[in-house]
Design a protein around this motif. Sequence first.
Motif: not given
Lengths: 204, 204
Positions: A45-56
Amino acid sequence: MYEGPIQDLIDELSRLPGVGPRSAQRIAFYLLDAPEEDVFKFADTLRRVKQQARFCDVCFNVSQEERCRVCRDPRRDRTVLCVVEESKDVVAIERTNEFRGLYHVLGGSISPIDGRGPADLHTRELFTRLADGEIQEVILATDPDTQGEATAAYLSRILRDFGIRVTRPASGLPVGGDLEYADQVTLGRAFEGRRSMFPETTGS
Amino acid sequence: MYEGPIQDLIDELSRLPGVGPRSAQRIAFYLLDAPEEDVFKFADTLRRVKQQARFCDVCFNVSQEERCRVCRDPRRDRTVLCVVEESKDVVAIERTNEFRGLYHVLGGSISPIDGRGPADLHTRELFTRLADGEIQEVILATDPDTQGEATAAYLSRILRDFGIRVTRPASGLPVGGDLEYADQVTLGRAFEGRRSMFPETTGS
């Protein structure tokens, strides 16, 4: 000092905001005892936050796609725009069910002491959004603290020339506080009772 | 509720001991803003803890090898054994610089209410370690709370037959407390002033 990776984990945890050395130790031993799959899932989840979370792309809210959930929602009122400091504030306002318009997340507030001016926030994008005339009201819902008030004052000075209604949530929010910590009723009432920032004009 | 992995991260963080929903949110946004390499390093440390952290084959302290740092150290006094509940207690005692012997980590305390009896702790391995006669004193440094006292009482009853000195750190530790939270001076003095659990015998 512990031997090996457990000490590394305690060190990493201690760096997180609000986690002291005691809690870091407690969390590390909790994770040492936790099932491997849970800890691996946490790491993923930690890795995914950096890889997938983005801003509108439109409002700069936290998003998973180009446009966030609110901007994508066809039922939202596209004539009212609520300007907030952070995505946390969007979540707090959504929880009140008082607001059906769109958002604009500034990414902070004006704070000369931290060297943060209007150019460090998404202000230019805000003015661009207002250019087509669809938005008829801007609610300046920055935090009711010094920086938030300064940010609202700065924006209202510029927005005065746009010929749209500019409001600020009613007092009722504790002054000096943090918008995201307000309880739902207080925050909802503050939205209901929002006042024009140009009381001398007829506004509405 | 946030969109995507940031909400997953908040959920995972909320499960950690001592981390409420507010701190989970704060930490998640901190990590969202943190440099990617730092977050990836954190994720790797989490994995490494499950993959590499292990317990000492001899004393059950947290270790990176078969035998822990204390058991490997040739300068330690192999005639004195300090029995503690957790690895955290080893770290607390090491910090006092008052103790140069070896440790035995039980892995908890006797607690009938939680269904934890002597067989759930490393008690059998403790008695095995005492069999060769090298150890001349056992310090029962379990927590000064109900379970810790019960554990010390249980062990002292059995150790009475081993013909070795059995001691408990002096009062000075606040009763009802947790050994690992004692300050270094208190804990150090408690070690200095440890008393025999068989006052009627001559002991030493």
